[in-house]
Design a protein around this motif. Structure first.
Motif, PDB file in Angstrom:
ATOM      1  N   LEU A 153      20.114  30.383  15.134  1.00  0.00           N
ATOM      2  CA  LEU A 153      20.576  31.508  15.676  1.00  0.00           C
ATOM      3  C   LEU A 153      20.368  31.986  17.319  1.00  0.00           C
ATOM      4  O   LEU A 153      22.160  32.200  18.143  1.00  0.00           O
ATOM      5  N   GLY A 154      19.467  31.676  18.294  1.00  0.00           N
ATOM      6  CA  GLY A 154      19.776  31.744  19.159  1.00  0.00           C
ATOM      7  C   GLY A 154      20.337  30.616  20.312  1.00  0.00           C
ATOM      8  O   GLY A 154      21.356  31.097  21.191  1.00  0.00           O
ATOM      9  N   LEU A 155      20.060  29.429  19.485  1.00  0.00           N
ATOM     10  CA  LEU A 155      22.031  28.875  20.966  1.00  0.00           C
ATOM     11  C   LEU A 155      22.893  29.140  20.170  1.00  0.00           C
ATOM     12  O   LEU A 155      23.623  29.291  21.197  1.00  0.00           O
ATOM     13  N   VAL A 156      23.552  29.206  19.324  1.00  0.00           N
ATOM     14  CA  VAL A 156      24.541  29.581  18.728  1.00  0.00           C
ATOM     15  C   VAL A 156      25.378  31.204  19.467  1.00  0.00           C
ATOM     16  O   VAL A 156      26.356  30.806  20.255  1.00  0.00           O
ATOM     17  N   SER A 157      23.753  32.013  19.937  1.00  0.00           N
ATOM     18  CA  SER A 157      24.442  32.958  20.301  1.00  0.00           C
ATOM     19  C   SER A 157      24.465  32.638  21.669  1.00  0.00           C
ATOM     20  O   SER A 157      25.265  33.682  22.766  1.00  0.00           O
ATOM     21  N   LEU A 158      23.951  32.058  22.514  1.00  0.00           N
ATOM     22  CA  LEU A 158      23.511  31.471  24.113  1.00  0.00           C
ATOM     23  C   LEU A 158      25.035  31.172  24.429  1.00  0.00           C
ATOM     24  O   LEU A 158      25.304  31.208  25.377  1.00  0.00           O
ATOM     25  N   LEU A 159      25.450  30.148  22.630  1.00  0.00           N
ATOM     26  CA  LEU A 159      26.675  29.698  23.494  1.00  0.00           C
ATOM     27  C   LEU A 159      28.195  30.047  23.637  1.00  0.00           C
ATOM     28  O   LEU A 159      29.059  30.517  24.589  1.00  0.00           O
ATOM     29  N   LEU A 160      28.297  31.211  22.417  1.00  0.00           N
ATOM     30  CA  LEU A 160      29.017  32.355  22.335  1.00  0.00           C
ATOM     31  C   LEU A 160      29.013  33.206  23.975  1.00  0.00           C
ATOM     32  O   LEU A 160      29.959  33.790  24.075  1.00  0.00           O
ATOM     33  N   ALA A 161      27.709  33.863  24.529  1.00  0.00           N
ATOM     34  CA  ALA A 161      27.536  34.320  25.208  1.00  0.00           C
ATOM     35  C   ALA A 161      28.435  33.325  26.635  1.00  0.00           C
ATOM     36  O   ALA A 161      28.742  34.479  27.211  1.00  0.00           O
ATOM     37  N   MET A 162      27.977  32.645  26.526  1.00  0.00           N
ATOM     38  CA  MET A 162      28.045  31.150  28.285  1.00  0.00           C
ATOM     39  C   MET A 162      30.323  31.387  27.972  1.00  0.00           C
ATOM     40  O   MET A 162      30.558  31.435  28.515  1.00  0.00           O
ATOM     41  N   LEU A 163      31.025  31.285  26.071  1.00  0.00           N
ATOM     42  CA  LEU A 163      32.428  31.036  26.236  1.00  0.00           C
ATOM     43  C   LEU A 163      32.150  32.156  26.936  1.00  0.00           C
ATOM     44  O   LEU A 163      33.726  32.381  27.766  1.00  0.00           O
ATOM     45  N   GLY A 164      32.004  33.612  26.421  1.00  0.00           N
ATOM     46  CA  GLY A 164      32.067  34.918  26.997  1.00  0.00           C
ATOM     47  C   GLY A 164      32.778  35.327  28.676  1.00  0.00           C
ATOM     48  O   GLY A 164      33.380  35.229  29.245  1.00  0.00           O
ATOM     49  N   LEU A 165      31.052  34.859  28.796  1.00  0.00           N
ATOM     50  CA  LEU A 165      31.379  34.818  30.404  1.00  0.00           C
ATOM     51  C   LEU A 165      32.228  34.056  30.899  1.00  0.00           C
ATOM     52  O   LEU A 165      32.945  34.343  32.107  1.00  0.00           O
ATOM     53  N   TYR A 166      32.273  32.589  30.670  1.00  0.00           N
ATOM     54  CA  TYR A 166      33.487  32.082  31.139  1.00  0.00           C
ATOM     55  C   TYR A 166      34.705  32.473  31.116  1.00  0.00           C
ATOM     56  O   TYR A 166      35.691  32.345  31.918  1.00  0.00           O
ATOM     57  N   GLY A 167      35.004  32.551  29.741  1.00  0.00           N
ATOM     58  CA  GLY A 167      36.032  33.610  29.478  1.00  0.00           C
ATOM     59  C   GLY A 167      36.519  34.520  30.300  1.00  0.00           C
ATOM     60  O   GLY A 167      37.574  34.608  31.148  1.00  0.00           O
ATOM     61  N   VAL A 168      35.618  35.814  31.222  1.00  0.00           N
ATOM     62  CA  VAL A 168      35.866  36.830  31.786  1.00  0.00           C
ATOM     63  C   VAL A 168      36.022  36.266  33.012  1.00  0.00           C
ATOM     64  O   VAL A 168      36.810  37.237  34.007  1.00  0.00           O
ATOM     65  N   ILE A 169      35.509  35.135  33.823  1.00  0.00           N
ATOM     66  CA  ILE A 169      35.302  34.477  34.890  1.00  0.00           C
ATOM     67  C   ILE A 169      36.785  34.375  35.406  1.00  0.00           C
ATOM     68  O   ILE A 169      37.702  34.489  35.971  1.00  0.00           O
ATOM     69  N   ALA A 170      37.145  33.651  34.441  1.00  0.00           N
ATOM     70  CA  ALA A 170      37.895  33.108  34.912  1.00  0.00           C
ATOM     71  C   ALA A 170      39.324  33.126  34.508  1.00  0.00           C
ATOM     72  O   ALA A 170      40.642  33.309  34.937  1.00  0.00           O
ATOM     73  N   TYR A 171      38.839  34.703  33.185  1.00  0.00           N
ATOM     74  CA  TYR A 171      40.017  35.683  33.860  1.00  0.00           C
ATOM     75  C   TYR A 171      40.903  36.622  35.255  1.00  0.00           C
ATOM     76  O   TYR A 171      41.871  36.795  35.381  1.00  0.00           O
ATOM     77  N   ALA A 172      39.277  36.124  35.548  1.00  0.00           N
ATOM     78  CA  ALA A 172      39.414  37.776  36.659  1.00  0.00           C
ATOM     79  C   ALA A 172      40.409  36.449  37.309  1.00  0.00           C
ATOM     80  O   ALA A 172      40.933  37.689  38.564  1.00  0.00           O
ATOM     81  N   VAL A 173      39.292  35.518  37.803  1.00  0.00           N
ATOM     82  CA  VAL A 173      40.230  34.238  38.460  1.00  0.00           C
ATOM     83  C   VAL A 173      41.686  34.482  38.549  1.00  0.00           C
ATOM     84  O   VAL A 173      42.092  34.772  39.668  1.00  0.00           O
ATOM     85  N   ALA A 174      42.181  34.426  37.626  1.00  0.00           N
ATOM     86  CA  ALA A 174      43.518  34.779  36.857  1.00  0.00           C
ATOM     87  C   ALA A 174      44.033  35.346  37.400  1.00  0.00           C
ATOM     88  O   ALA A 174      45.253  35.600  38.460  1.00  0.00           O
ATOM     89  N   GLN A 175      43.582  37.188  37.690  1.00  0.00           N
ATOM     90  CA  GLN A 175      44.270  37.861  37.600  1.00  0.00           C
ATOM     91  C   GLN A 175      44.398  38.056  39.625  1.00  0.00           C
ATOM     92  O   GLN A 175      45.078  38.809  39.856  1.00  0.00           O
ATOM     93  N   ARG A 176      43.206  37.287  40.167  1.00  0.00           N
ATOM     94  CA  ARG A 176      43.201  37.452  41.090  1.00  0.00           C
ATOM     95  C   ARG A 176      43.481  36.258  42.168  1.00  0.00           C
ATOM     96  O   ARG A 176      43.277  36.548  43.458  1.00  0.00           O
ATOM     97  N   THR A 177      44.677  36.174  41.501  1.00  0.00           N
ATOM     98  CA  THR A 177      44.960  34.600  41.825  1.00  0.00           C
ATOM     99  C   THR A 177      45.926  34.599  43.449  1.00  0.00           C
ATOM    100  O   THR A 177      45.820  34.243  45.075  1.00  0.00           O
ATOM    101  N   ARG A 178      46.332  35.774  43.701  1.00  0.00           N
ATOM    102  CA  ARG A 178      47.088  35.969  44.580  1.00  0.00           C
ATOM    103  C   ARG A 178      46.067  36.645  46.220  1.00  0.00           C
ATOM    104  O   ARG A 178      46.462  36.343  47.635  1.00  0.00           O
ATOM    105  N   GLU A 179      45.486  37.139  45.479  1.00  0.00           N
ATOM    106  CA  GLU A 179      44.505  38.229  46.313  1.00  0.00           C
ATOM    107  C   GLU A 179      43.808  36.899  46.878  1.00  0.00           C
ATOM    108  O   GLU A 179      43.578  36.853  48.143  1.00  0.00           O
ATOM    109  N   ILE A 180      42.947  36.263  46.298  1.00  0.00           N
ATOM    110  CA  ILE A 180      42.527  35.261  46.785  1.00  0.00           C
ATOM    111  C   ILE A 180      42.822  33.962  48.034  1.00  0.00           C
ATOM    112  O   ILE A 180      42.813  34.175  48.293  1.00  0.00           O
TER     113      ILE A 180
END
Lengths: 889, 109
Positions: free
Chosen positions: A770-797
């Motif tokens: 269960l811990g492994l599964v939730s770790l994977l899910l959490a990291m996927l979630g984190l990746y998604g958030v950061i990737a999305y933030a980067v996509a949003q801020r492409t112009r600013e960057i």
């Protein structure tokens, strides 16, 4: 009329296609009839058709109004929404797969746990008529312990006589006991069966019908047995001729009266093969006639119209009365009544505790999965801003939009829930498949019944609304003008929400991984702990001499003959006998020390005890620190002796030498022996400590010589000269001495040790996965958030890079966000885990204590994986081409 | 007198009355009958009776089935049901009372 209209409209929806055809045909026929009339009035067919159209009015307007009138707008829209959701989700298969899989894991795990809890705790007894009216009556454990508190036979008879709220009461031995069974004919030799001793009215009270033959006659003392359908199938091949055949159970002759119905598995968790009836008026010399000897559990049937609470109050009063009337025999006596269950008495409480702990774990996984999905949906809402703004601009209502978005989420959860149920099915059958590894046959199925399905459906629905509503409300808030003008404002609130979801995920995963770490460490420690004995090449065979008809007079000499015979077998290096083994746990004993006062408030010191034959310490390689081993001279009638463990010596005589001291013991074998005996024992030896299989601290242990403290239930302990198993040799030796003594179980000491660690192993495996599964899910979630933030801020960057920002600075800027989220989530998670970790060991026995290294490792793990999850989008941010992004606008 | 728009709710009553008086009729027959009764003083888009027919059928006041028209065309025939007749009687009373009240008020003016 309203109901009728509703059904008529409902029917319309189902029949939409044919109703549409009917409308077209009807309109056409109307137009044709009209045209016919016009032609009759002298018009040409062409003119007539035109005139008909004119007289009819707008065909499409009529059809539209007709459609409005038809069907139910709500359901209609729902179908529309579902169709739309289906199309959208098909366009986004990655989202669907990610969402459905994570939800399937979360929902599947919850459903599995609920299925088990449902079977053990919620579901009524199986195979009994009108099981809701059945109640269990057992003793009240004044110490607040969790064991089963049986009641004595005379007390049961009094309950049966006095209870007016109960139609009838029967009683049975708490657990089915191993017994020897000898059939007639070809299959000679005793075999081990599990038999339950019950009152003759047992089947009548429970409402069980016979499959073949008949069950016990409540009025007639019987020398008959009833066998279970399972045993009948396995042992007798469903032969109906078995009725009336003689069998010997524990050396007594019986005839088979009948076979119980297939659905009836008995009243305990152990699969029962045979039921024996005890006479309702026991012999005065029998132990059943003694009020102080606890024997079994009573099960009664409520009279119609009587509630369990009413009967409970009456039974409680009977308990108080019995305690007053027999103050000596019924010391600290009380009765409790509860709905009939496979889990007897107070045992339901710790099981419920363990189940809720596991359920807590599983809920965390589900929470992580839901937070992950909510994050995904929010991100998706970002990419759909344009579409939603357009729909708003075209006049779609916001409520309608929210409903549309929620419908999409619901569709995802329905998919996840269905997969989850399939997963739960697979998991429960895997659990059932693992059961034969248990030392006793357990009769248990985990059906996915209506209650489980309702639970899963409700869980999916609630989770869908909880995690779909926020993203849906957020998206429907889209600012039409600015979005359509394509310069959406920085959706900071939305980002905050997504960040919140990531923090929740990280926190929940930390709790799970810390829990997994604690269990794994506990298991490791248990495996690493020096147990104090050498478990290698030890063969165990469990016997019950009582089943062969031996008593405390004839048993000891027979036991000696067994050791002699087994010791002479080839391959046997050493052999001894013991009542219990360190891996199975010892029995309890109250010890008093002559000449010293008992500790305040207690009658005696607590210790464990074991009865062993000479050679026990040498066979298990337990060091004798001082004094001597038992010898063949320590016989009944000689000076009674004992060997104590080092822990016991420290506890009883701190700072003094134990050798040569005396101790007094009482209350052996509470159930069958005489509780009044007090015996004074001379300590002749001190043995090294042994640790229980779960790696706990060594307990104070008193060894008694088997010849002075006879125990009928014995284990033959043999050390093999090689790694070869000795099971066959021991069986041969025992059978050659007396074929009427069955081997109850046979395993190696290492197997027994690993079995004693099974609960911890299961806890470690479950929490780790269960811990492994939730770790994977959490990291996927984190990746998604950061990737999305980067996509949003492409112009600013892009602007930053154009103005000369170094790639390293850009990477650092992106990483900062991710690290902040991980740190915040870790802090919350570690706090929760620390609080739970320090509270749980007090509530739940066996929960491992808190350990700092586990926390450190977990947080390091999250830091590393978190960094990895953020690094990929950060690198992408650094490689933004300023020219391309700026030109893009 | 100019042709007037049909008043809301009165179409149902007219359809029921027509079916009660003339027996089973198809949609066109009903529309024609109502136009005849209005003697040209009612502007009826004949199509509008279909939503009304559906509404009445949903309420169980009329029933319908396919049949063949007098000039051999396949058409859907509507007939009033027993509950429809009861409803018509009640509504007709209601209508008469309403009309009487309105008339009296108008006369006073």
């Amino acid at each position: 009329v309203i109901v009728r209209t509703f059904f008529s409209r409902l029917l319309d929806i189902v029949l939409r296609r044919s109703r549409e055809d009917r409308l077209s045909e009807e309109v056409q026929s109307h137009l044709d009839l009209l045209a016919d009339d016009f032609i009759a009035k002298g018009m040409s067919p062409g003119e007539a058709r035109l005139a008909a159209r004119k007289a009819f009015g707008g065909v499409d307007q009529v059809k539209e109004r007709y459609r409005d009138q038809r069907g139910l707008p709500f359901l209609d829209q729902l179908m529309q929404d579902l169709g739309f959701a289906g199309r959208l989700l098909r366009r986004d298969p990655l989202l669907v797969i990610a969402a459905a899989l994570s939800l399937a894991i979360g929902i599947g795990a919850s459903t599995t746990v609920f299925t088990i809890a449902n079977t053990l705790l919620l579901r009524g007894p199986e195979g009994m008529k009108d099981g809701d009216a059945l109640v269990d009556i057992s003793g009240r454990d004044e110490d607040g312990g969790f064991g089963i508190e049986p009641i004595s036979f005379p007390n049961f008879l009094d309950v049966r006589e006095r209870a007016t709220m109960l139609a009838d009461v029967c009683a049975y031995d708490v657990m089915a006991q191993p017994m020897s069974l000898i059939g007639d004919g070809a299959q000679a030799g005793a075999e081990r069966v599990f038999g339950n001793t019950v009152t003759p009215n047992y089947f009548g009270v429970l409402g069980v019908e016979p499959a073949v033959g008949r069950l016990f006659d409540p009025n007639e003392p019987s020398a008959t047995v009833v066998i279970s359908h399972r045993f009948w199938s396995q042992r007798f091949n469903r032969d109906p001729q078995v009725i009336g055949r003689p069998v010997k159970v524990n050396g007594q002759a019986y005839t088979v009266a009948g076979v119980a119905a297939e659905t009836f598995h008995g009243t305990s968790l152990i699969a029962t093969d045979v039921w024996l009836a005890v006479n309702l008026t026991p012999e005065p010399t029998s132990f059943l006639a003694r009020r102080e000897l606890r024997w079994g559990v009573a099960r009664g049937r409520l009279k119609p119209g009587v509630s369990a609470a009413m009967a409970g109050a009456e039974v409680d009063a009977i308990g108080h009365a019995l305690a007053r009337e027999y103050p000596d025999q019924n010391r600290q006596f009380g009765l409790r009544l509860a709905a009939a269950s496979v889990i007897p008495g107070n045992l339901a409480v710790p099981i419920a505790g363990v189940m809720s702990l596991i359920f807590g774990f599983v809920s965390l996984v589900l929470a992580v999965a839901c937070a992950n999905l909510a994050g995904l949906l929010l991100a998706r809402a970002g990419t759909r801003r344009h579409e939603i703004a357009l729909r708003l601009a075209l006049g779609a209502g916001r409520r309608r939009l929210v409903r549309q978005l929620l419908t999409e989420t619901l569709a995802l959860f329905a998919l996840g829930g269905a997969l989850g149920v399939a997963l739960a099915r697979a998991l429960t059958s895997a659990i059932v498949a693992l059961m034969p590894a248990l030392p006793v046959p357990v009769d248990m199925t985990f059906p996915l019944d209506a209650r489980v399905l309702a639970f899963t459906a409700a869980l999916s629905l609630v989770a869908a609304i909880v995690c779909g509503l926020v993203p849906a409300l957020e998206s429907a808030k889209a600012d039409v003008i600015s979005t359509l003008k394509n310069d959406g404002p920085a959706a900071s609130r939305k980002n905050r929400l997504r960040h919140g979801f990531v923090v929740v995920q990280v926190a929940a995963s930390i709790v799970l991984v810390v829990g997994a770490g604690l269990f794994t460490r506990a298991l490791q420690k248990a495996a690493l702990t020096e147990p104090g004995f050498d478990a290698r090449n030890i063969e165990l065979a469990e016997l019950d001499l009582g089943l062969g008809g031996y008593t405390h007079l004839t048993g000891p000499s027979f036991a000696t003959r067994i050791t002699e015979r087994v010791g002479a077998m080839p391959g046997v290096q050493m052999v001894t006998l013991a009542a219990t083994l360190p891996t199975t746990g010892h029995m309890r004993l109250g010890v008093t020390l002559p000449g010293s006062a008992a500790p305040a408030g207690r009658a005696s010191l607590n210790a464990d005890w074991n009865a062993v034959a000479p050679g026990y310490f040498a066979t298990l390689r337990i060091p004798l620190v001082e004094g001597r081993d038992f010898s063949s001279a320590d016989l009944a009638g000689a000076q009674e002796v004992a060997i104590v463990s080092e822990a016991a010596a420290r506890r009883f005589w701190p700072g003094e030498r134990a050798l040569g001291k005396f101790l007094q013991v009482s209350t052996f074998q509470v159930r069958r022996g005489s509780p009044q005996d007090v015996r004074t024992l001379l300590v002749v030896g001190v043995a090294g400590d042994v640790r229980p299989g779960n790696g706990g601290a060594p307990r104070a242990l008193v060894y008694l010589p088997l010849q002075q403290q006879y125990v009928a239930r014995l284990t033959v302990v043999a050390r093999s000269a090689s790694s070869a198993r000795l099971a066959g040799a021991i069986r041969g030796a025992v059978t050659s001495l007396d074929p009427g003594v069955p081997i109850l179980s046979s395993q190696t000491l290492e197997q027994s040790a690993s079995l004693s660690r099974l609960p911890q192993r299961i806890a470690a495996i479950v929490s780790s996965s269960l811990g492994l599964v939730s770790l994977l899910l959490a990291m996927l979630g984190l990746y998604g958030v950061i990737a999305y933030a980067v996509a949003q801020r492409t112009r600013e960057i892009g602007i930053r890079i154009a103005l000369g920002a170094a790639p390293r600075a850009v990477i650092a800027m992106v990483l900062r966000v991710g690290i902040a989220l991980v740190v915040l989530g870790s802090a919350i998670g570690a706090g929760v885990a620390a609080a739970a970790g320090s509270a749980l060991p007090k509530v739940l026995a066996g929960f491992p204590p808190l350990e700092v290294p586990t926390f450190a490792v977990t947080i390091a793990l999250f830091a590393a994986t978190g960094l990895a999850a953020c690094y990929v989008p950060a690198r992408r941010a650094a490689s933004v081409d300023p020219v391309a992004t700026l030109r893009n606008d | 007198m100019s042709t007037s728009e049909i008043q809301y709710g009165t179409l149902d009553l007219m359809v029921l009355k027509t079916l009660a008086g003339m027996g089973p009729l198809h949609g066109y027959g009903i529309a024609r009958r109502i136009e005849q009764a209005a003697e040209g003083s009612l502007a009826l888009n004949q199509g509008t009776i279909y939503p009304a027919l559906l509404r009445l059928e949903q309420k169980g006041w009329i029933k319908s089935d396919w049949g063949t028209s007098e000039n051999n065309r396949r058409a859907r025939f509507y007939a009033i049901t027993a509950t429809g007749k009861r409803h018509l009687a009640a509504e007709a009373d209601n209508w008469a009372r309403t009309v009487a009240i309105v008339n009296r008020l108008l006369e006073v003016e």
